[in-house]
Design a protein around this motif. Sequence first.
Motif, mmCIF file in Angstrom:
data_model
loop_
_atom_site.group_PDB
_atom_site.id
_atom_site.type_symbol
_atom_site.label_atom_id
_atom_site.label_comp_id
_atom_site.label_asym_id
_atom_site.label_seq_id
_atom_site.Cartn_x
_atom_site.Cartn_y
_atom_site.Cartn_z
ATOM 1 N N MET A 21 7.497 8.964 30.926
ATOM 2 C CA MET A 21 6.209 8.295 30.804
ATOM 3 C C MET A 21 5.129 9.272 30.363
ATOM 4 O O MET A 21 4.201 8.892 29.635
ATOM 5 C CB MET A 21 5.839 7.646 32.140
ATOM 6 C CG MET A 21 4.891 6.471 32.031
ATOM 7 S SD MET A 21 5.622 5.071 31.148
ATOM 8 C CE MET A 21 4.294 4.701 30.006
ATOM 9 N N LYS A 22 5.237 10.518 30.768
ATOM 10 C CA LYS A 22 4.273 11.537 30.339
ATOM 11 C C LYS A 22 4.301 11.666 28.818
ATOM 12 O O LYS A 22 3.250 11.781 28.175
ATOM 13 C CB LYS A 22 4.598 12.871 31.002
ATOM 14 C CG LYS A 22 3.683 14.031 30.605
ATOM 15 C CD LYS A 22 4.032 15.271 31.434
ATOM 16 C CE LYS A 22 3.174 16.463 31.017
ATOM 17 N NZ LYS A 22 3.607 17.022 29.705
ATOM 18 N N THR A 23 5.499 11.657 28.239
ATOM 19 C CA THR A 23 5.610 11.740 26.785
ATOM 20 C C THR A 23 4.964 10.534 26.117
ATOM 21 O O THR A 23 4.298 10.662 25.080
ATOM 22 C CB THR A 23 7.086 11.851 26.363
ATOM 23 O OG1 THR A 23 7.648 13.030 26.936
ATOM 24 C CG2 THR A 23 7.220 11.922 24.849
ATOM 25 N N VAL A 24 5.149 9.347 26.714
ATOM 26 C CA VAL A 24 4.532 8.141 26.159
ATOM 27 C C VAL A 24 3.009 8.257 26.200
ATOM 28 O O VAL A 24 2.319 7.940 25.219
ATOM 29 C CB VAL A 24 4.994 6.891 26.927
ATOM 30 C CG1 VAL A 24 4.192 5.662 26.494
ATOM 31 C CG2 VAL A 24 6.488 6.646 26.710
ATOM 32 N N VAL A 25 2.469 8.714 27.324
ATOM 33 C CA VAL A 25 1.018 8.867 27.457
ATOM 34 C C VAL A 25 0.496 9.866 26.426
ATOM 35 O O VAL A 25 -0.534 9.633 25.778
ATOM 36 C CB VAL A 25 0.652 9.316 28.888
ATOM 37 C CG1 VAL A 25 -0.820 9.723 28.973
ATOM 38 C CG2 VAL A 25 0.940 8.196 29.884
ATOM 39 N N GLU A 26 1.209 10.964 26.249
ATOM 40 C CA GLU A 26 0.770 11.968 25.277
ATOM 41 C C GLU A 26 0.840 11.419 23.857
ATOM 42 O O GLU A 26 -0.009 11.739 23.022
ATOM 43 C CB GLU A 26 1.629 13.222 25.427
ATOM 44 C CG GLU A 26 1.311 13.983 26.711
ATOM 45 C CD GLU A 26 2.257 15.125 26.990
ATOM 46 O OE1 GLU A 26 1.981 15.901 27.934
ATOM 47 O OE2 GLU A 26 3.283 15.249 26.288
ATOM 48 N N ARG A 27 1.834 10.585 23.600
ATOM 49 C CA ARG A 27 1.909 9.975 22.274
ATOM 50 C C ARG A 27 0.736 9.032 22.048
ATOM 51 O O ARG A 27 0.132 8.995 20.974
ATOM 52 C CB ARG A 27 3.216 9.208 22.116
ATOM 53 C CG ARG A 27 3.302 8.521 20.768
ATOM 54 C CD ARG A 27 4.515 7.650 20.620
ATOM 55 N NE ARG A 27 4.259 6.710 19.530
ATOM 56 C CZ ARG A 27 4.406 5.406 19.618
ATOM 57 N NH1 ARG A 27 4.796 4.859 20.739
ATOM 58 N NH2 ARG A 27 4.161 4.635 18.587
ATOM 59 N N MET A 28 0.380 8.237 23.066
ATOM 60 C CA MET A 28 -0.781 7.353 22.941
ATOM 61 C C MET A 28 -2.054 8.169 22.723
ATOM 62 O O MET A 28 -2.928 7.783 21.942
ATOM 63 C CB MET A 28 -0.924 6.500 24.201
ATOM 64 C CG MET A 28 0.165 5.457 24.419
ATOM 65 S SD MET A 28 0.152 4.165 23.148
ATOM 66 C CE MET A 28 1.554 4.675 22.151
ATOM 67 N N ALA A 29 -2.149 9.308 23.412
ATOM 68 C CA ALA A 29 -3.314 10.177 23.226
ATOM 69 C C ALA A 29 -3.371 10.695 21.788
ATOM 70 O O ALA A 29 -4.451 10.751 21.179
ATOM 71 C CB ALA A 29 -3.250 11.345 24.208
ATOM 72 N N PHE A 30 -2.204 11.055 21.245
ATOM 73 C CA PHE A 30 -2.175 11.509 19.847
ATOM 74 C C PHE A 30 -2.586 10.386 18.906
ATOM 75 O O PHE A 30 -3.327 10.616 17.937
ATOM 76 C CB PHE A 30 -0.772 12.011 19.500
ATOM 77 C CG PHE A 30 -0.622 12.408 18.055
ATOM 78 C CD1 PHE A 30 -1.186 13.573 17.580
ATOM 79 C CD2 PHE A 30 0.076 11.599 17.168
ATOM 80 C CE1 PHE A 30 -1.059 13.940 16.248
ATOM 81 C CE2 PHE A 30 0.209 11.951 15.836
ATOM 82 C CZ PHE A 30 -0.356 13.126 15.370
ATOM 83 N N ASP A 31 -2.120 9.155 19.169
ATOM 84 C CA ASP A 31 -2.514 8.017 18.328
ATOM 85 C C ASP A 31 -4.027 7.784 18.385
ATOM 86 O O ASP A 31 -4.642 7.425 17.381
ATOM 87 C CB ASP A 31 -1.779 6.748 18.782
ATOM 88 C CG ASP A 31 -0.327 6.734 18.329
ATOM 89 O OD1 ASP A 31 0.050 7.579 17.494
ATOM 90 O OD2 ASP A 31 0.434 5.878 18.814
#
Length: 325
Positions: free
Chosen positions: A247-257
């Motif tokens: 989930m941390k990776t998903v959150v970081e991906r959303m932050a990048f988006d």
Amino acid sequence: MSETTGCTADWHLEHSSPGQILHYLDPRRPFARQINILTNRFRDIQALCNDGAASPALTRLRNALAFHMVRMSRWWRFDFCPRGVTGVRNPLFLTYVKAHAERSAEDDALFDLFTLQRHMHAGDGGHILVVGHDPLTAPSVSILYGVDGQRNFRFATSSRGGEPLWNGKAYPDFASAWLAARAVHALIQDDSADIHEYETAHREHMWVRSWHHRHFHRSGKLPVIRLYAQANAQLMNCQSAFGRAEMKTVVERMAFDIARTAFQRHMTVADLIEESDALSISLRSANTIKQRARAYVATCIDPMARPEMDTLLDRVVSYVPRRCP
């Protein structure tokens, strides 16, 4: 931003083979990193082929990467449209995949299982193609993984020298089967802590699956800020190490988006937050969003593309404090 890394054909032949990029049997390796590198290398090699550098070896590598994009889409169950992801028309992309499968009996069997099922008992949940074994389990117990005729993932356990016993449950992606198998292995070993850890991780992976499914979606009903807020709330609820890492990776991906959207719209991250009216996020969390975006670039973006993405983030202002008049 450009579409290629600028690497030569020889560099790709040395560094871009699927075996160097993908780790199918260890879902603890970040899903996003693997698929991002895989697709970036394919696009770069396709551009080289289009520019006249299509040697037989480079063509075979391109075809192998195309096959593994299809395999990854089934392994992790994400939506995959070749034209949308790679820019290559679907019929042409499929010729690359088939050309690779014709050179590998193992990959041809897996491709056939996910498509026509000429070699399987079509639709038979009891007919299972073995795809690997778990190398990390105790020597007294072994775990096999397979895909059945209904295209679901399965696992089997066996004691030393015994026949494998296939578990009756089927799973939509490999990570689900892996977590369930690890929980059963912990039960056999009478390890209550691991049983709880893997059972919790399995439940949390079910939350993450929907994010994997939409990995290549570039638009949706909710603004990216609200998607980030949803992902962050789920991260706060994760209790297992596996679930938190996913989930941390998903959150970081959303932050990048978010950061990329701010760059494209010539806005600060804080302005995007304010525009979205996402009341659960404070404006000052814009700094955290940018930090998470940098973490995503550092861990999940193809190293060949990182300088460009770092430059993008350097140009994005996260927060400009409002001054009282």
